[in-house]
Design an enzyme around this catalytic site. Structure first.
Site, mmCIF file in Angstrom:
data_model
loop_
_atom_site.group_PDB
_atom_site.id
_atom_site.type_symbol
_atom_site.label_atom_id
_atom_site.label_comp_id
_atom_site.label_asym_id
_atom_site.label_seq_id
_atom_site.Cartn_x
_atom_site.Cartn_y
_atom_site.Cartn_z
ATOM 1 N N TYR A 241 2.599 -2.558 -3.742
ATOM 2 C CA TYR A 241 2.316 -1.855 -2.922
ATOM 3 C C TYR A 241 1.279 -3.193 -1.512
ATOM 4 O O TYR A 241 1.336 -4.348 -1.286
ATOM 5 C CB TYR A 241 0.516 -0.616 -2.997
ATOM 6 C CG TYR A 241 2.083 -0.563 -4.152
ATOM 7 C CD1 TYR A 241 3.309 0.137 -4.387
ATOM 8 C CD2 TYR A 241 1.137 -0.098 -5.563
ATOM 9 C CE1 TYR A 241 3.694 1.235 -5.401
ATOM 10 C CE2 TYR A 241 1.556 0.220 -6.967
ATOM 11 C CZ TYR A 241 3.212 0.784 -6.008
ATOM 12 O OH TYR A 241 3.444 1.327 -8.148
ATOM 13 N N VAL A 259 0.208 2.780 -12.170
ATOM 14 C CA VAL A 259 -0.868 3.633 -12.143
ATOM 15 C C VAL A 259 -2.182 3.517 -13.759
ATOM 16 O O VAL A 259 -3.024 3.510 -14.305
ATOM 17 C CB VAL A 259 -1.120 4.596 -11.278
ATOM 18 C CG1 VAL A 259 -1.408 4.182 -10.080
ATOM 19 C CG2 VAL A 259 -0.828 5.610 -12.113
HETATM 20 O O1 DON Z 1 3.704 9.278 -8.035
HETATM 21 C C1 DON Z 1 2.616 9.384 -8.672
HETATM 22 O O2 DON Z 1 1.641 9.405 -8.621
HETATM 23 C C2 DON Z 1 2.512 7.914 -10.126
HETATM 24 N N1 DON Z 1 2.592 8.796 -10.620
HETATM 25 C C3 DON Z 1 3.182 6.699 -10.189
HETATM 26 C C4 DON Z 1 2.070 6.103 -8.953
HETATM 27 C C5 DON Z 1 2.520 4.561 -9.400
HETATM 28 O O3 DON Z 1 2.395 3.721 -10.538
HETATM 29 C C6 DON Z 1 2.009 3.585 -8.215
HETATM 30 N N2 DON Z 1 1.510 2.698 -8.891
HETATM 31 N N3 DON Z 1 0.771 1.972 -8.614
#
Ligand code: DON
Length: 308
Positions: A241, A259
């Site tokens: 990101y 995450v």
């Molecule tokens: O869409 C979401 O909020 C999460 N389940 C996936 C986000 C994710 O892992 C993004 N991150 N680093």
């Protein structure tokens, strides 16, 4: 000669003792329960040997790392036509941001932000019902890892459903631009289940082998060499990101974070690596996972920017 077994053990010990561990994601309730003391690392070498340490065999929520496998399946389904619906540029924005979608007419910047991965799910639903697309994903990661025990954590998938208001906004907004075709709730149900895949570092590093070895696993072609190279390029430029530049600066490898605190990273021709530590930095990437990879490349010279 690199003593990778020793390096991996040392790094796991250093990470265990580290105080500043970041913050465990709490916006999805089941993720908030994972202790921040966890740390795992697994390195699968090109010759098939595996070096692991810490909690490398404990399954965790791979979350956005599933976007790598979703991209691979979506490219398999529609090939380069995918790029009419998803871009290939870093977003410079948080993973769940909506801001660029208005000026960019509902086309997400890349497949690794949430909006991009939601489009990938829609592409996969062009040929399947959600249940079939989820089954296809599960079979894919099980085949790549050679491990039929991999499963989806339904509690996490339910937590995503209950809290996924931003994802609903993203999907509806893209649908208004004509870039989501299937009913939004079906697309999101698929997306939430992909995020809820539970895998250990060992399983994840095994699943990443095709990206290490020009698209092949054990001599079988999963994708073409050029497709593997391009997926790696996207992981390098967009896999973290608004932190992707910093990850390239510090680690210098293709990598994709989630995450849940996992990171899958690839050393082309050399190794597939998975690390897990649930505490996140402010951009939602594993704090100690990144530090562990930084130390690993310092001690091995494995960054793609090192002369070989
Ligand atoms: O869409 C979401 O909020 C999460 N389940 C996936 C986000 C994710 O892992 C993004 N991150 N680093």
């Amino acid at each position: 000669m690199i003593d990778i077994e020793n390096i991996v053990t040392e790094i796991a010990e250093e990470m265990r003792a580290h105080k500043d561990r970041g913050t465990v994601a709490s916006y999805i309730p089941p993720l908030a329960c994972v202790p921040d003391s966890k740390f795992g690392v697994a390195v699968v070498m090109a010759d098939g040997t595996i070096h692991s340490a810490g909690d490398a065999d404990e399954a965790f929520s791979i979350q956005s790392i599933s976007k790598v496998f979703a991209l691979t399946l979506a490219l398999g389904a529609v090939g380069d036509q995918l790029w009419n619906r998803v871009g290939r540029e870093p977003s410079g924005t948080p993973f769940n941001s909506i801001v660029q979608l208005e000026t960019e007419h509902g086309i997400p910047r890349n497949p690794f932000i949430n909006a991009g991965a939601i489009v990938l799910c829609d592409v996969l639903l062009g040929r399947h019902q959600p249940r079939e697309a989820i089954g296809q994903m599960l079979r894919f990661v099980r085949t790549l890892s050679g491990d039929d025990a991999i499963a989806i954590d339904e509690t996490v998938a339910g937590g995503e459903q209950d809290t996924g208001f931003r994802n609903r906004a993203l999907a509806n907004y893209m649908r208004a631009f004509g870039n989501i075709h299937a009913p939004v709730e079906r697309v999101l149900g698929t997306y939430f289940h992909f995020c809820a895949l539970a895998m250990s570092c060992r399983q994840l590093a095994l699943a990443g082998r095709f990206l290490m070895d020009g698209g092949r696993v054990d001599g079988h072609s999963i994708v073409t060499a050029s497709r593997a190279r391009r997926i790696n390029a996207l992981m390098m430029s967009c896999g973290h990101y608004d932190n992707s530049g910093d990850f390239a600066f510090r680690v210098g490898l293709p990598g994709k974070s989630g995450v849940g605190g996992g990171i899958l990273s690839v050393v082309p021709g050399v190794a597939s690596i998975a690390v897990w530590s649930p505490g996140l930095n402010p951009s939602g990437n594993s704090q100690l996972g990144t530090l562990a990879l930084e130390r690993l490349v310092q001690r091995t010279g494995w960054s793609v920017f090192e002369p070989r």
